[in-house]
Design a protein around this motif. Structure first.
Motif, mmCIF file in Angstrom:
data_model
loop_
_atom_site.group_PDB
_atom_site.id
_atom_site.type_symbol
_atom_site.label_atom_id
_atom_site.label_comp_id
_atom_site.label_asym_id
_atom_site.label_seq_id
_atom_site.Cartn_x
_atom_site.Cartn_y
_atom_site.Cartn_z
ATOM 1 N N ASN A 111 1.136 -1.142 -0.217
ATOM 2 C CA ASN A 111 0.192 0.110 0.422
ATOM 3 C C ASN A 111 0.937 1.750 -0.224
ATOM 4 O OD1 ASN A 111 -3.416 -0.153 0.248
ATOM 5 N ND2 ASN A 111 -1.820 -1.975 1.585
ATOM 6 N N HIS A 112 2.132 1.069 0.469
ATOM 7 C CA HIS A 112 2.995 2.763 1.006
ATOM 8 C C HIS A 112 3.306 2.330 -0.691
ATOM 9 C CE1 HIS A 112 6.294 4.649 1.110
ATOM 10 N NE2 HIS A 112 7.359 3.798 1.023
ATOM 11 N N ARG A 115 1.262 3.750 -3.132
ATOM 12 C CA ARG A 115 0.876 5.141 -2.795
ATOM 13 C C ARG A 115 2.347 5.863 -3.229
ATOM 14 N NH1 ARG A 115 -0.508 3.979 1.791
ATOM 15 N NH2 ARG A 115 0.743 5.399 2.959
ATOM 16 N N GLU A 147 -6.589 -0.984 6.557
ATOM 17 C CA GLU A 147 -7.136 0.554 7.032
ATOM 18 C C GLU A 147 -6.670 1.625 7.144
ATOM 19 O OE1 GLU A 147 -10.506 -0.178 8.729
ATOM 20 O OE2 GLU A 147 -12.159 -1.497 8.089
ATOM 21 N N GLN A 148 -5.433 1.328 7.765
ATOM 22 C CA GLN A 148 -4.208 2.188 8.348
ATOM 23 C C GLN A 148 -3.254 2.352 6.966
ATOM 24 O OE1 GLN A 148 -3.852 3.942 11.342
ATOM 25 N NE2 GLN A 148 -5.517 2.997 12.023
ATOM 26 N N SER A 149 -3.117 1.395 6.440
ATOM 27 C CA SER A 149 -2.770 1.142 5.426
ATOM 28 C C SER A 149 -3.004 2.299 3.975
ATOM 29 C CB SER A 149 -1.857 0.004 4.600
ATOM 30 O OG SER A 149 -0.898 -1.021 5.561
ATOM 31 N N MET A 150 -4.012 2.605 4.023
ATOM 32 C CA MET A 150 -4.274 3.252 3.136
ATOM 33 C C MET A 150 -3.882 4.841 3.074
ATOM 34 S SD MET A 150 -8.609 1.954 2.555
ATOM 35 C CE MET A 150 -8.711 0.289 2.426
ATOM 36 N N ASP A 151 -3.521 5.411 4.085
ATOM 37 C CA ASP A 151 -2.709 6.785 3.728
ATOM 38 C C ASP A 151 -1.885 6.650 5.020
ATOM 39 O OD1 ASP A 151 -4.566 6.301 6.471
ATOM 40 O OD2 ASP A 151 -6.085 8.187 5.726
ATOM 41 N N SER A 152 -1.045 5.646 5.698
ATOM 42 C CA SER A 152 -0.074 5.877 6.514
ATOM 43 C C SER A 152 0.062 4.419 6.972
ATOM 44 C CB SER A 152 -0.565 6.267 8.021
ATOM 45 O OG SER A 152 -1.436 5.309 8.499
#
Length: 411
Positions: A111-112, A115, A147-152
């Motif tokens: 995910n990171h 992005r 869920e956490q890895s979507m934006d952090s």
């Protein structure tokens, strides 16, 4: 628009780029799928996200190489990309095929990096992950990391999320090196009790060290149950908490078993808190014996399956069908790095299994005796069947002779 087979092979991506570019349509994007390197994704003896697969290739740097090429081919040249499916292939076989902590590292990093490269991700779920009836995650840790890895980013241990501590070694300190991903360590909790820094643990150079006395105090009143799990949770300045397990263990015992080639073979096993990392199979010449003859390890949930609740290890019929006359050595490597052997002796289609913890000489002789008894039983059974068939034929011949004689007399 997908590549052929949604593959990330470079020539297929180049062909799709040329096709999309020729249309001159800003509303067309490229699509690929990504399921990681196969031997890691489906668990053929490779279980660690940062473990070496071959040469210098790891699942992490393989992902980087693929996503770099996808970005260079499409997004950096003005064409958007959706990774229309991503995940791990092991989940199609079992929820336990892929080690959970290592899967969470993969989820966090893909995910990171997506992005960073401007790629959109879509998790492929055959129903293992999300409950469609109440919209909850079947494995909460998995869902939280998604869920956490979507934006952090999230931090985690560099090693496994599970630490195996022998009941005779509870006074030893536990060291946990961390991969912080630019985050800061917050608090530690053992069974939801907040630990005291310097007294119950120390933190230096991105490494947590739990004092040996921490577990001595926990067990000074009573000896822990073998297989008992103690939850350890690490909180950080952002992202998902990193949940670990400390499991009390003793040496496992693989027991004697018998069976037939071409049939599932069950090995009674006292796991004593342990879990199997990978299994090797070799014949008397040291040559690997497995369905993937280009590789070195048995495939989880296809050639072997640990049945922890039933205290058995199952070798599949696909695997035992490969066994010919002779002796084979199975080498079981546990997640704590310890190795245990198991011998298979094959004669006349029968398999006798011997655990390395048992008295090998006596057990070997017993196995040979069992095989011989089995062979004699098979031979006796075949003899009885043969005699029965001969008897039926003789009776039939006698009846036929009487019929012919009767006809001749009437004439």
């Amino acid at each position: 628009m997908p590549t052929v087979y949604t593959d990330t092979e470079q020539k297929k991506m180049d062909a799709l780029f040329e096709q999309i570019a020729a249309w001159e349509d800003d509303y067309i994007i490229a699509a690929v799928h990504y399921y990681e390197e196969w031997v890691y994704s489906t668990n053929i003896g490779k279980t660690r996200f940062d473990g070496v697969l071959w040469d210098d290739v790891t699942p992490r740097n393989s992902l980087v190489e693929v996503f770099d090429r996808v970005a260079q081919t499409f997004t950096e040249r003005g064409i958007g990309v959706v990774v229309g499916e991503y995940g791990l292939l092991g989940y199609d076989k079992s929820d336990t095929t892929n080690q959970l902590g290592e899967t969470l590292k993969y989820i966090e990093f893909i995910n990171h990096y997506a992005r960073e490269k401007g790629l959109a991700l879509m998790l492929w779920d055959n129903g293992q992950h999300l409950n469609r009836h109440n919209y909850s995650w079947n494995t909460p840790r998995f869902g939280e990391m998604i869920e956490q890895s979507m934006d952090s980013r999230s931090a985690y241990s560099k090693g496994l999320d599970t630490y195996y501590i022998h009941t005779d070694e509870m006074g030893e300190a536990i060291t946990i090196p961390l991969l912080l991903n630019d985050l800061k360590l917050g608090s530690l909790f053992l069974e939801d009790r907040k630990l005291t820094v310097e007294e119950e643990y120390t933190y230096k150079d991105e490494t947590v060290s739990l004092t040996g006395s921490l577990f001595e105090k926990k067990t000074e009143k009573s000896r822990p149950t073998i297989g008992e799990t103690v939850p350890l949770r690490l909180q950080f300045s952002d992202g998902a908490d990193w949940e670990m397990k400390v499991i009390y263990v003793e040496d496992p015992v693989l027991k004697e078993a018998s069976g037939l080639t071409g049939r599932p073979f069950l090995i009674p096993t006292d796991f004593n808190g342990h879990h199997i990392d990978h299994v090797q199979s070799r014949d008397e010449q040291g040559t690997s014996v497995l369905t993937h003859d280009w590789w070195h390890f048995l495939e989880y949930a296809f050639e072997f399956t640990p049945l922890y609740d039933e205290e058995k290890i199952q070798l599949s019929s696909d695997y035992t069908a490969l066994l010919e006359e002779g002796t084979y050595e199975l080498i079981y490597t546990l997640f704590n790095g310890e190795e245990y052997g198991y011998r298979l002796i094959v004669e006349g289609g029968r398999i006798q299994g011997i655990g390395s913890q048992e008295e090998e000489g006596n057990q070997y002789e017993a196995a040979q005796g069992a095989l011989k008894r089995g062979t004699k039983e098979q031979s006796s059974s075949k003899t009885l069947w043969l005699l029965a068939i001969i008897g039926v034929l003789l009776v039939a011949i006698g009846i036929g002779y009487e019929i012919v004689q009767g006809r001749q007399e009437r004439k």
